[in-house]
Design an enzyme around this catalytic site. Structure first.
Site, PDB file in Angstrom:
ATOM      1  N   TYR A   1      92.699  88.548 -19.214  1.00 52.82           N
ATOM      2  CA  TYR A   1      92.141  87.275 -18.895  1.00 52.82           C
ATOM      3  C   TYR A   1      90.819  87.662 -18.090  1.00 52.82           C
ATOM      4  O   TYR A   1      90.724  88.099 -16.878  1.00 52.82           O
ATOM      5  CB  TYR A   1      93.126  86.390 -18.047  1.00 52.82           C
ATOM      6  CG  TYR A   1      93.951  85.779 -18.770  1.00 52.82           C
ATOM      7  CD1 TYR A   1      94.268  85.752 -20.205  1.00 52.82           C
ATOM      8  CD2 TYR A   1      95.096  84.971 -18.151  1.00 52.82           C
ATOM      9  CE1 TYR A   1      95.543  85.523 -20.583  1.00 52.82           C
ATOM     10  CE2 TYR A   1      96.279  84.400 -18.485  1.00 52.82           C
ATOM     11  CZ  TYR A   1      96.386  84.650 -20.086  1.00 52.82           C
ATOM     12  OH  TYR A   1      97.408  84.122 -20.564  1.00 52.82           O
TER      13      TYR A   1
ATOM     14  N   TRP B   1     103.323  78.230 -22.793  1.00 58.38           N
ATOM     15  CA  TRP B   1     101.850  78.266 -22.808  1.00 58.38           C
ATOM     16  C   TRP B   1     101.010  77.297 -23.828  1.00 58.38           C
ATOM     17  O   TRP B   1     101.813  77.014 -24.757  1.00 58.38           O
ATOM     18  CB  TRP B   1     101.352  79.737 -22.854  1.00 58.38           C
ATOM     19  CG  TRP B   1     101.391  80.366 -24.312  1.00 58.38           C
ATOM     20  CD1 TRP B   1     102.294  81.247 -24.643  1.00 58.38           C
ATOM     21  CD2 TRP B   1     100.566  80.245 -25.398  1.00 58.38           C
ATOM     22  NE1 TRP B   1     102.096  81.788 -25.713  1.00 58.38           N
ATOM     23  CE2 TRP B   1     100.761  81.132 -26.398  1.00 58.38           C
ATOM     24  CE3 TRP B   1      99.458  79.578 -25.566  1.00 58.38           C
ATOM     25  CZ2 TRP B   1     100.354  81.341 -27.538  1.00 58.38           C
ATOM     26  CZ3 TRP B   1      98.771  79.618 -26.769  1.00 58.38           C
ATOM     27  CH2 TRP B   1      99.363  80.413 -27.937  1.00 58.38           C
TER      28      TRP B   1
END
Length: 344
Positions: free
Chosen positions: A62, A212
């Site tokens: 990320y 998610w």
């Protein structure tokens, strides 16, 4: 906040956890997710902790590590109040050991994540994808070493297929390595593929689901409607090509029922989407993302109440799609259904 047992483990996690993919905001994909830096990140961590959200999820990939760095700064002085999950395996560069789950990569990646997070241990360490080039025995023996060293507490997977999970669990059982206790998986009202194989596997083998993208990559915000253009601030403009595919007509039908139920319950469409997930089998925690404090507080309102059985049934019906073979016969033929009853 409700706390739930995570799979077949002693670890308890909050029904809602916070996804720090919006922290850092580096690169074309992750900058579209969010660009939250240190001060705002600390504020969001404090809001979460006040609400009982004690699990914070990130990944090395990320924003090329920036998400971990921002999260690490945001939790300074609060480490004992919370848990951290992070992920590795996806490529972080072009070198021969910059991707995958080899022993070399896992050790190096774990150490790098610990440095960026400014902590001495990771509570939950995920493999972000299955590495078909590295023997499962090598992967699990390395994770076993990291657990024995105290650098990792529990291990899990994300984006694995059913056979990949089962092969890994079989090897873990054979050699006494730590078992995966959780599957961080995509699951939403317009993305129910998880139910076909991974949900029954999770129930049978003791893997709790950490969901998610519960709002289907921003499609279930209540702002995407039939006959209307995407809102100007929707991240779909920049990231739709990376999102799990959804048929537009199916999306509109589901959203219209969600809007009806939102009006009945005086809740928002995102809260309906998350609450539905929290009542599904094997779901331990829903990883909520937020680009600002307003979105965070709205998502926190998804707990403390439940959709009725009738409302759940309406959502189940409108969001149902025909599963592929070999799952289709188990849903429709009496003989199959009697010996393989579906979980949902």
């Amino acid at each position: 906040m409700e706390y739930r047992q995570l799979g077949a483990s002693g670890l308890k996690v909050p029904a809602l956890s916070f996804g720090a993919g919006t922290f850092g905001g580096r690169g074309p994909l992750f900058s579209a997710w969010g660009k939250i830096e240190s001060n705002e990140a600390r504020r969001m961590v404090d809001i979460c902790l006040d609400a009982g959200v004690t699990l914070f999820d990130t990944a090395d990939v990320y924003s090329d590590g920036a998400s971990e760095e921002v999260l690490g700064k945001a939790i300074q002085g609060k480490r004992q109040q919370l848990m951290i999950s992070t992920k590795t395996t996806l490529p972080m560069g072009d070198g021969p050991h910059d991707g995958g789950s080899s022993r070399e990569r896992l050790i190096r990646s774990c150490e790098a994540s610990l440095r960026r997070l400014n902590t001495d241990h990771i509570d939950l360490y995920y493999l972000h994808a299955f590495d078909a080039r590295t023997p499962v025995e090598e992967v699990l023996s390395t994770l076993d070493m990291l657990v024995r060293q105290g650098k990792v507490r529990y291990v899990g997977v994300s984006n694995f297929s059913g056979w990949q999970v089962m092969k890994s669990l079989s090897v873990a059982d054979r050699y006494g390595y730590p078992r995966y206790i959780t599957n961080q998986t995509y699951y939403s009202l317009v993305g129910r593929d998880y139910e076909w194989e991974l949900m029954p596997l999770g129930q049978d083998q003791g893997l709790g689901a950490a969901v998610w993208s519960p709002l289907a990559w921003g499609r279930l915000t209540g702002k995407i409607r039939r006959g209307q253009p995407w809102p100007a601030n929707s991240r779909l403009h920049e990231t739709a090509q990376f999102a799990p595919p959804v048929d537009d007509e199916h999306l509109y039908r589901v959203v219209e029922v969600m809007e009806d139920i939102a009006a009945e319950t005086q809740k928002t469409v995102p809260q309906i989407a998350i609450n539905w997930l929290l009542q599904r089998p094997t779901v331990a925690t829903v990883v909520m993302g937020a680009r600002n404090e307003s979105q965070l507080r709205q998502n926190l309102g998804a707990v403390g109440w439940n959709l009725s059985q009738e409302q759940m049934a309406r959502l189940d019906q409108v969001s149902s799609v025909t599963p592929p073979y070999p799952y289709y016969p188990y849903r429709t033929q009496e003989g199959f259904a009697r010996v393989n009853p579906p979980l949902v």
